[in-house]
Design an enzyme around this catalytic site. Structure first.
Site, PDB file in Angstrom:
ATOM      1  N   ASP A  70     -68.591 -54.728 -28.675  1.00 32.28           N
ATOM      2  CA  ASP A  70     -68.451 -54.958 -30.120  1.00 32.28           C
ATOM      3  C   ASP A  70     -67.042 -54.606 -30.576  1.00 32.28           C
ATOM      4  O   ASP A  70     -66.292 -53.952 -29.856  1.00 32.28           O
ATOM      5  CB  ASP A  70     -69.497 -54.145 -30.916  1.00 32.28           C
ATOM      6  CG  ASP A  70     -69.523 -52.659 -30.563  1.00 32.28           C
ATOM      7  OD1 ASP A  70     -68.607 -52.188 -29.860  1.00 32.28           O
ATOM      8  OD2 ASP A  70     -70.457 -51.969 -30.990  1.00 32.28           O
ATOM      9  N   ASN A 137     -79.045 -45.217 -37.131  1.00 33.54           N
ATOM     10  CA  ASN A 137     -79.886 -46.223 -37.795  1.00 33.54           C
ATOM     11  C   ASN A 137     -80.557 -47.157 -36.783  1.00 33.54           C
ATOM     12  O   ASN A 137     -81.161 -48.145 -37.165  1.00 33.54           O
ATOM     13  CB  ASN A 137     -79.049 -47.045 -38.787  1.00 33.54           C
ATOM     14  CG  ASN A 137     -78.006 -47.915 -38.101  1.00 33.54           C
ATOM     15  OD1 ASN A 137     -77.803 -47.821 -36.890  1.00 33.54           O
ATOM     16  ND2 ASN A 137     -77.342 -48.766 -38.863  1.00 33.54           N
ATOM     17  N   HIS A 139     -79.040 -48.966 -34.366  1.00 34.88           N
ATOM     18  CA  HIS A 139     -78.298 -50.124 -33.858  1.00 34.88           C
ATOM     19  C   HIS A 139     -77.915 -49.950 -32.384  1.00 34.88           C
ATOM     20  O   HIS A 139     -77.769 -48.839 -31.884  1.00 34.88           O
ATOM     21  CB  HIS A 139     -77.070 -50.441 -34.726  1.00 34.88           C
ATOM     22  CG  HIS A 139     -75.925 -49.488 -34.647  1.00 34.88           C
ATOM     23  ND1 HIS A 139     -74.931 -49.430 -35.595  1.00 34.88           N
ATOM     24  CD2 HIS A 139     -75.585 -48.546 -33.730  1.00 34.88           C
ATOM     25  CE1 HIS A 139     -74.046 -48.525 -35.265  1.00 34.88           C
ATOM     26  NE2 HIS A 139     -74.415 -47.964 -34.142  1.00 34.88           N
ATOM     27  N   GLU A 144     -76.972 -54.337 -36.158  1.00 29.93           N
ATOM     28  CA  GLU A 144     -77.465 -53.481 -37.221  1.00 29.93           C
ATOM     29  C   GLU A 144     -78.893 -53.872 -37.602  1.00 29.93           C
ATOM     30  O   GLU A 144     -79.263 -55.050 -37.492  1.00 29.93           O
ATOM     31  CB  GLU A 144     -76.567 -53.654 -38.458  1.00 29.93           C
ATOM     32  CG  GLU A 144     -75.128 -53.237 -38.238  1.00 29.93           C
ATOM     33  CD  GLU A 144     -74.921 -51.746 -38.405  1.00 29.93           C
ATOM     34  OE1 GLU A 144     -75.500 -50.966 -37.619  1.00 29.93           O
ATOM     35  OE2 GLU A 144     -74.160 -51.352 -39.304  1.00 29.93           O
TER      36      GLU A 144
HETATM   37  P1  PGA Z   1     -71.678 -42.434 -31.105  1.00 23.53           P
HETATM   38  O1  PGA Z   1     -72.033 -43.876 -31.618  1.00 23.53           O
HETATM   39  O2  PGA Z   1     -71.740 -42.469 -29.616  1.00 23.53           O
HETATM   40  O3  PGA Z   1     -70.286 -42.201 -31.619  1.00 23.53           O
HETATM   41  O4  PGA Z   1     -72.689 -41.500 -31.682  1.00 23.53           O
HETATM   42  C1  PGA Z   1     -73.177 -44.509 -31.131  1.00 23.53           C
HETATM   43  C2  PGA Z   1     -73.416 -45.766 -31.897  1.00 23.53           C
HETATM   44  O5  PGA Z   1     -73.197 -45.782 -33.125  1.00 23.53           O
HETATM   45  O6  PGA Z   1     -73.848 -46.752 -31.289  1.00 23.53           O
END
Ligand code: PGA
Length: 243
Positions: A70, A137, A139, A144
């Site tokens: 992404d 959340n 994702h 999302e």
């Molecule tokens: P993080 O992000 O590893 O910084 O917690 C994970 C994500 O948002 O997919």
């Protein structure tokens, strides 16, 4: 369809080592694998551990094909804030993986280019290993909520929760781009192997919702339970057990 296997380890360093063992064994069995590496904080320990093994001559990543998971939409090439830049600093350079081994998402998210990207990925045989984190959340990548299990690679509007979670990298909420390009759940869930990593108490609730709650578009990570390949979830105690 086998259910995700869950491995609970003591802490973040143990998570990095356990994940590196999985990745190293997978790559040693076939060095030409196609790998999706998540950005974000969670896999940084894993990438540092792999870099250490690489320096010691115990891990060779030079034949891998890397597929970008992404990125924010619309950043200029070489923009330090891009997730490509993050991946470059955390993984590509430390593991001496050449740029031309990376299948890069269309930065502007053009729908035709996204469809062509999915077709090319499929023509190359798809993803062998996806290394993923999970957002609070639910994702996966920037899929999302709500995201359908069959969603293709595409532009997404970032949710307020994701913008707030990423504001620390940008200065403030209003500085975070509002759109991103993400590999879709469809190509991700077709991976031969998925490694999901979660660390720390902020992830506890979503890890349990993803694994045990209702499966659906509102929790994209819940679709890991219907992934085509083998799914391994490695969590530390803080992300698994009540304090
Ligand atoms: P993080 O992000 O590893 O910084 O917690 C994970 C994500 O948002 O997919």
């Amino acid at each position: 369809m086998p259910q995700p296997a869950v491995e609970v380890v003591d802490d973040a360093p143990a998570l990095a080592r356990a994940a590196a063992d999985v990745v190293a064994a997978f790559v040693a069995a076939d060095p030409d694998r196609t790998v999706v590496p998540a950005t974000g904080e969670t896999p940084l320990g894993l990438y540092a551990e792999l870099a250490e093994r690489h320096r010691a001559g115990r891990f060779d990543a030079s034949s891998l094909t890397i597929v970008q998971l992404d990125d924010y939409r619309g950043l200029g090439p070489g923009d330090r804030r891009s997730l490509y830049g993050w991946m470059d600093r955390a993984l590509l350079r430390p593991l001496a993986i050449a740029d031309d081994r990376v299948l890069r998402l269309p930065a502007d998210g053009d729908p035709d280019a996204c469809a062509a990207f999915d077709r090319e990925l499929e023509a190359r045989g798809g993803i062998d290993l996806a290394i993923l984190g999970v957002g609070e959340n639910g994702h996966l990548g920037f899929n999302e909520p709500p995201s359908a299990a069959g969603s293709p690679t595409r532009i997404v509007a970032l949710t307020r929760a994701t913008i707030a979670a990423n504001a620390r990298y940008w200065g403030s909420d209003t500085d975070v781009p509002t759109e991103a390009v993400t590999l879709g759940l469809r190509p991700l869930l077709a991976s031969r192997r998925i490694l999901l990593l979660a660390s720390g108490p902020r992830k506890r609730e979503i890890v349990h919702r993803a694994l045990d709650g209702p499966m659906g578009d509102d929790v994209p990570a819940s679709f890991l339970r219907r992934a085509e390949g083998e799914v391994t979830v490695i969590v530390d105690r803080a992300a698994w057990e009540p304090a």
